[in-house]
Design an enzyme around this catalytic site. Structure first.
Site, PDB file in Angstrom:
ATOM      1  CE1 TYR A 182      -3.734  -2.305   0.210  1.00  0.00           C
ATOM      2  CE2 TYR A 182      -2.652  -3.141   2.263  1.00  0.00           C
ATOM      3  CZ  TYR A 182      -3.948  -3.265   1.358  1.00  0.00           C
ATOM      4  OH  TYR A 182      -4.604  -4.153   1.176  1.00  0.00           O
ATOM      5  CG  HIS A 229      -7.194   4.263   0.352  1.00  0.00           C
ATOM      6  ND1 HIS A 229      -8.181   5.293   0.363  1.00  0.00           N
ATOM      7  CD2 HIS A 229      -7.736   3.413   0.913  1.00  0.00           C
ATOM      8  CE1 HIS A 229      -9.042   5.168   1.085  1.00  0.00           C
ATOM      9  NE2 HIS A 229      -9.047   3.903   1.683  1.00  0.00           N
ATOM     10  CE1 TYR A 259      -3.818  -3.422   6.351  1.00  0.00           C
ATOM     11  CE2 TYR A 259      -4.258  -4.458   8.431  1.00  0.00           C
ATOM     12  CZ  TYR A 259      -3.622  -4.285   7.252  1.00  0.00           C
ATOM     13  OH  TYR A 259      -2.472  -5.036   7.039  1.00  0.00           O
ATOM     14  CG  ASN A 302     -12.396  -0.737   6.430  1.00  0.00           C
ATOM     15  OD1 ASN A 302     -12.144   0.469   5.707  1.00  0.00           O
ATOM     16  ND2 ASN A 302     -12.659  -1.781   5.846  1.00  0.00           N
ATOM     17  CG  ASP A 346      -7.944   8.529  -0.291  1.00  0.00           C
ATOM     18  OD1 ASP A 346      -8.658   8.153  -1.127  1.00  0.00           O
ATOM     19  OD2 ASP A 346      -7.968   8.176   1.061  1.00  0.00           O
ATOM     20  CG  ASN A 405     -14.830   2.326   3.897  1.00  0.00           C
ATOM     21  OD1 ASN A 405     -15.846   2.680   4.093  1.00  0.00           O
ATOM     22  ND2 ASN A 405     -14.190   1.609   3.158  1.00  0.00           N
TER      23      ASN A 405
END
Length: 188
Positions: free
Chosen positions: A16, A21, A65, A67, A92, A113
């Site tokens: 990532y 993101h 993460y 979420n 973002d 999220n």
């Protein structure tokens, strides 16, 4: 000394690192590097402390993460006794052109999220947020691939300058306040 919690949203893991993101991580990484301070692994994330003119900026990259970002935000706000108005969440935004900045005192999660998690955990939408435009240059049905995709060559070339402007906006938030920062940096 006045304290601020600047939260860069992103996902942990090598896959990532250079994705759109993860721009929240990139923005706080840039400011920490500029100040010459390292991130340390702490409960629910990585933290760097930047001191500027009598202000302490705690830069947080949650390791929960996207979420579950709200858990880390709530923990560090409470632990450091930082008022909600001194929180700034960097994320973002697909609805802004690449590199455009939008800072707001409050607002909806916009389908993001990480912001959904923070809103649910803090039980309010009344906290400052900093949206970094990643544009919406993807085909229908390709949003997830686009957001989790790497920057293209043109974006990579422009990113250092946009990260500098974003870093300047973070410093302005702590030094000049939210309203002055919005007036100076929104749309830049």
């Amino acid at each position: 000394m006045k304290k601020f919690l600047i939260v860069g949203l992103g996902n942990i893991g090598a896959e990532y690192v250079n994705t759109r993101h993860n721009i929240g991580f990139k923005v706080v990484d840039f400011l920490a590097a500029e100040a010459g301070v390292p991130f340390e692994t702490v409960k629910l994330g990585a933290l760097a402390e930047v001191k500027i003119k009598g202000r302490t900026l705690l830069l947080l990259k949650p390791n929960t993460y996207m979420n579950l970002s709200g858990r880390a935000v709530a923990f560090w706000l409470e632990k450091e006794k930082i008022p909600l108005e001194n929180l700034l969440v960097v994320t973002d935004d697909l609805n802004l052109p690449f590199g455009a900045l939008r800072i707001k005192a409050k607002g909806s999660d916009g389908g993001h999220n990480g912001l959904k998690s923070i809103q649910a955990t803090l039980e309010t939408v009344n906290y400052p947020r900093f949206r970094f435009g990643i544009s919406d240059e993807f085909k229908k049905g390709q949003q997830s691939d686009y957001v989790l995709g790497n920057w293209d060559d043109q974006e990579k070339k422009a990113l250092p300058e946009r990260l500098q402007v974003a870093s300047d906006a973070l410093k302005s938030f702590a030094l000049a306040g939210l309203n002055n920062t919005m007036n100076e940096f929104n749309g830049k």
